[in-house]
Design a protein around this motif. Structure first.
Motif, short mmCIF file in Angstrom:
data_model
loop_
_atom_site.label_atom_id
_atom_site.label_comp_id
_atom_site.label_asym_id
_atom_site.label_seq_id
_atom_site.Cartn_x
_atom_site.Cartn_y
_atom_site.Cartn_z
N LYS A 30 -4.05 8.84 -1.50
CA LYS A 30 -3.63 9.93 -0.61
C LYS A 30 -2.19 10.36 -0.92
CE LYS A 30 -2.78 10.86 4.32
NZ LYS A 30 -1.34 11.08 4.15
N MET A 31 -1.31 9.39 -1.08
CA MET A 31 0.10 9.70 -1.35
C MET A 31 0.28 10.31 -2.74
SD MET A 31 1.81 6.27 0.33
CE MET A 31 3.51 6.75 0.06
N LEU A 32 -0.52 9.85 -3.71
CA LEU A 32 -0.45 10.40 -5.06
C LEU A 32 -0.85 11.87 -5.07
CD1 LEU A 32 -0.01 9.78 -8.09
CD2 LEU A 32 -2.41 9.12 -8.21
N VAL A 168 7.52 11.68 -0.32
CA VAL A 168 6.30 11.34 0.41
C VAL A 168 6.44 9.97 1.06
CG1 VAL A 168 3.85 10.82 0.16
CG2 VAL A 168 4.83 12.80 -1.00
N ILE A 169 7.06 9.01 0.36
CA ILE A 169 7.28 7.68 0.93
C ILE A 169 8.13 7.77 2.20
CG2 ILE A 169 8.42 5.44 0.55
CD1 ILE A 169 7.56 5.64 -2.39
N ARG A 170 9.20 8.54 2.11
CA ARG A 170 10.06 8.70 3.30
C ARG A 170 9.27 9.34 4.45
NH1 ARG A 170 13.89 10.04 -0.83
NH2 ARG A 170 15.59 8.49 -0.87
N LYS A 171 8.49 10.35 4.14
CA LYS A 171 7.71 11.04 5.16
C LYS A 171 6.68 10.11 5.79
CE LYS A 171 4.49 14.91 5.73
NZ LYS A 171 3.76 15.99 5.04
N ILE A 185 10.82 2.36 -1.58
CA ILE A 185 11.39 3.17 -2.67
C ILE A 185 11.82 2.26 -3.82
CG2 ILE A 185 13.37 4.60 -3.31
CD1 ILE A 185 13.11 6.00 -0.63
N ARG A 186 12.41 1.11 -3.50
CA ARG A 186 12.77 0.16 -4.56
C ARG A 186 11.52 -0.35 -5.28
NH1 ARG A 186 16.21 -2.08 -0.59
NH2 ARG A 186 14.77 -3.85 -0.35
N THR A 187 10.46 -0.63 -4.51
CA THR A 187 9.21 -1.09 -5.10
C THR A 187 8.63 -0.03 -6.03
OG1 THR A 187 8.73 -2.43 -3.15
CG2 THR A 187 6.87 -1.91 -4.59
N PHE A 188 8.67 1.21 -5.59
CA PHE A 188 8.18 2.33 -6.42
C PHE A 188 8.98 2.42 -7.71
CE2 PHE A 188 8.64 6.78 -7.71
CZ PHE A 188 7.31 7.13 -7.93
#
Length: 337
Positions: A30-32, A168-171, A185-188
């Motif tokens: 979904k996020m992708l 998208v991660i922040r959202k 975000i660090r993991t990404f």
């Protein structure tokens, strides 16, 4: 707007995610798709396909991208993807994860193993193999495997903008779980930077992996009257190791007091017991070990153990087979095992 590097005959760039329930492949897909649509102006769609939604069951996620002037009217499962992401390296025991892979396709696997070992297990002949230790990254950052896999997928799909994914991660997390924004975000970023690649030369006459859709053994013509299950005790023969999410219980017999707290909470046939006598000559059941064939890695036994006899460990290849204590079910499937 970014142009897609390649498309199929319908104008789609397609990604298939192979996982088990609980690793977040559905959310990752979904996020992708959201990052490609909102961040780059592409047309895209995402959906998942699975039977039982319970943790540990095989799951597939599908993502389609196309240029903004192309409509997406196909909503069938993706059979011949450009990229395959495997969230659980042992999934190949239950699912043919490389089914339908193109000769020049890219296969991403969550693993800490060597390229050639994975190539051999997955029967991959040619194409590009990508490896990222998403589980280790997730453990160190206290996040989930799916975010690290997203980072690696963005490295593979270089037409996508990593900054759009961070948005998208922040959202996704900032309202309900603001404390998870920066770790994810660090993991990404670690998934993006730590993925490794190895390309196996593709012959000129190479053909893609033929896609196979598993069909039920019994249909409307072959089903027994009354829906009889002809394979008695068929659950005893199943190997549940593919349902583990990277961790399993480790047993230290010297620390065990044979209280059976572990067996009480275990949902399957994991613990093997043997009758014996204690120091006073009284009959008692003694724990011999764990049959890892039935262990799904829920770790309930570790939580219940009052001593240090059971502890959780990250699963390494071959550990379960080397330390397995087999159950004895002599009448399973109508014969001797």
């Amino acid at each position: 707007m970014s142009s897609l590097p390649k498309t199929n005959e319908l104008g789609f760039y397609e990604i298939r995610l192979e996982s088990i329930g609980g690793l977040g492949a559905n959310l990752a897909g979904k996020m992708l798709a959201e990052a490609g649509v909102l961040g780059l102006g592409l047309n895209g769609s995402n959906f998942s396909s699975y039977g039982s939604e319970k943790k540990g069951s095989p799951v597939k996620g599908f993502v389609r991208f196309c240029e903004a002037d192309t409509e997406i009217r196909a909503h069938s499962p993706i059979e011949q993807p450009h990229v395959i992401g495997v969230f659980h390296e042992a999934l190949y025991k239950m699912v043919n994860v490389v089914s339908g892979m193109e000769p020049e396709g890219i296969l991403l696997v969550n693993s800490a193993r060597e390229f050639d070992d994975i190539k051999q297990d997955l029967k991959l002949e040619y194409g590009t193999l990508a490896i990222v230790d998403a589980l280790q990254i997730a453990v160190e950052e206290k996040t989930k495997v799916n975010t690290a896999m997203l980072g690696a997928l963005f490295r593979i799909c270089d037409f996508l903008d990593p900054e759009s994914m961070k948005m998208v991660i922040r959202k996704t997390f900032e309202k309900k779980y603001p404390h998870l924004v920066e770790p994810n975000i660090r993991t990404f970023e670690r998934g993006f930077n730590e993925v490794k690649f190895k390309t196996y030369e593709t012959p000129d006459n190479a053909e893609g992996k033929e896609f196979h859709r598993a069909a039920p053994q019994l249909g409307f013509e072959t089903q027994e009257i009354g829906g009889v299950i002809t394979a008695q005790a068929n659950s005893i023969l199943k190997d549940l190791s593919g349902s583990r999410q990277g961790f399993l219980p480790q047993f230290e017999q010297e620390q065990c007091i044979n209280c059976a707290a572990c067996d009480t909470v275990c949902p399957d046939f994991c613990f093997v017991w043997k009758e014996g006598e204690d120091k006073k000559g009284r009959k008692q059941m003694f724990l011999q070990g764990i049959d890892y064939q039935y262990c799904k890695g829920c770790l309930k036994c570790v939580e219940a153990c009052p001593t240090s006899a059971l502890s959780d460990m990250r699963e390494t290849m071959g550990f379960a087979d080397a330390h397995r204590v087999k159950q004895n079910f002599p009448l399973a499937a109508g014969g001797m095992l």
